[in-house]
Design an enzyme around this catalytic site. Structure first.
Site, mmCIF file in Angstrom:
data_model
loop_
_atom_site.group_PDB
_atom_site.id
_atom_site.type_symbol
_atom_site.label_atom_id
_atom_site.label_comp_id
_atom_site.label_asym_id
_atom_site.label_seq_id
_atom_site.Cartn_x
_atom_site.Cartn_y
_atom_site.Cartn_z
ATOM 1 C CG HIS A 1 -2.120 -0.914 1.026
ATOM 2 N ND1 HIS A 1 -3.309 -0.751 1.696
ATOM 3 C CD2 HIS A 1 -2.282 -2.023 0.258
ATOM 4 C CE1 HIS A 1 -4.146 -1.728 1.345
ATOM 5 N NE2 HIS A 1 -3.542 -2.509 0.478
ATOM 6 C CG ASP B 1 -4.231 -20.037 0.870
ATOM 7 O OD1 ASP B 1 -4.232 -19.806 2.096
ATOM 8 O OD2 ASP B 1 -3.198 -20.337 0.252
ATOM 9 C CB THR C 1 -2.193 -23.197 3.535
ATOM 10 O OG1 THR C 1 -2.147 -22.678 2.184
ATOM 11 C CG2 THR C 1 -2.553 -24.666 3.504
ATOM 12 C CG ASP D 1 0.344 -23.152 0.368
ATOM 13 O OD1 ASP D 1 -0.241 -22.068 0.145
ATOM 14 O OD2 ASP D 1 -0.152 -24.051 1.067
HETATM 15 CA CA CA Z 1 -1.310 -20.436 1.570
#
Ligand code: CA
Ligand code: CA
Length: 305
Positions: free
Chosen positions: A19, A161, A163, A168
């Site tokens: 930002h 997501d 994880t 990943d």
């Molecule tokens: Ca992840």
């Protein structure tokens, strides 16, 4: 500050590094000077915008370091982002250059892309800052360790997501899953149907459209099963982003002080339990990677801070 954990402080540091730097326009220098620390120096002004409001607690934590170590705000912000993400398994070791002069003007908050933007608007904005559409897709690797703070009013810590503490490839796969519902009873600004609503995952409209648009879909898909390129692409895009608006001839390469991030245990994305190729919105003509499905039943994504 990070306590060797890829959690909320890291997420804030990474968001802040973006930002602050993206507040730059090649076509109009009076709109902002990029990675200059304006978000810290003019925090009272810049945090009034919706996109920066969630950064207030982290900015307060960071501010004392300015006088304690006599460093510039632009350096401190990019340093925090580079050290922060080094706590995330699978992240690349980000370059860190020092010597940015302090901000002299606040940046125009409109320069920060919105989760409700369409693809062309986002690409035009990136180009105007000196970045490409590919850079944008690579920078979104940061959403692999992200939680949405102020998007959904009843779901304040929603992962993007499954994880959110690992850098990943799951993010790039999961955003391509067909949207089936929302993780809470309300719908936030720039929020669209998630592919894993019952597990608590939230999806941003900006991620959704970039994964499916012909200008960005093949780059997006290529990052599902290639962790090496995901790391390298993010590192290169961050190297550009972190010096936007700065004269690199006057900066010193101090990358050696950035720790090596821990490695990932496994490098290929896997379908969430019960999902497979038929659940994917296939958006690129190149064959989709062959991925395995995780064993077991779908379970809520554990909270972490
Ligand atoms: Ca992840
Ligand atoms: Ca700035």
């Amino acid at each position: 500050m990070f306590q060797y954990h890829c959690g909320d402080a890291v997420r804030a540091s990474v968001r802040l590094s973006f930002h602050d730097a993206i507040g730059f326009s090649k076509s109009n220098h009076s709109r902002g000077h990029g990675a200059d620390g304006s978000l810290l120096i003019f925090s009272d002004i810049e945090t009034q915008s919706f996109s920066n409001a969630g950064l207030v607690p982290f900015l307060s934590q960071l501010k004392p370091y300015l006088s304690k170590y006599n460093v510039s705000a632009g350096d401190l912000i990019q340093f925090a982002g580079a050290v922060g993400i080094s706590n995330c398994p699978g992240a690349p070791r980000i370059k860190f250059l020092a010597g940015r002069p302090n901000a002299t003007i606040p940046a125009d908050p409109d320069l920060i892309p919105s989760p409700a933007n369409d693809v062309d608007t986002m690409i035009v904005r990136m180009n105007d800052a000196g970045l490409t559409a590919d850079d944008l897709v690579h920078l979104l690797a940061s959403h692999s360790i992200a939680r949405a703070k102020n998007i959904d009013p009843t779901h304040h810590h929603a992962p993007l997501d499954s994880t959110p503490s690992k850098f990943d490839n799951q993010f790039y796969l999961e955003v391509l899953l067909k949207g089936t519902g929302f993780p809470s009873t309300s719908t936030g600004f720039g929020e669209v149907k998630s592919g894993m609503p019952n597990q608590g995952e939230l999806r941003l409209q900006s991620d959704f459209v970039l994964a499916r648009n012909s200008k960005t879909a093949c780059k997006w898909q290529s990052l599902i099963d290639d962790h090496e390129t995901m790391m390298e692409g993010y590192k290169m895009a961050m190297a550009k982003l972190s010096v936007l608006g700065q004269n690199t001839n006057e900066l010193y390469d101090c990358s050696e002080v950035i720790p090596n991030p821990p490695p990932l245990n496994s490098c290929a994305a896997r379908y969430p339990p019960g999902k497979g190729l038929s659940d994917v919105d296939k958006s690129c003509d190149i064959p989709f990677p062959n991925l395995r499905t995780q064993y077991g039943k779908p379970t809520p994504i554990p909270d972490d801070y």
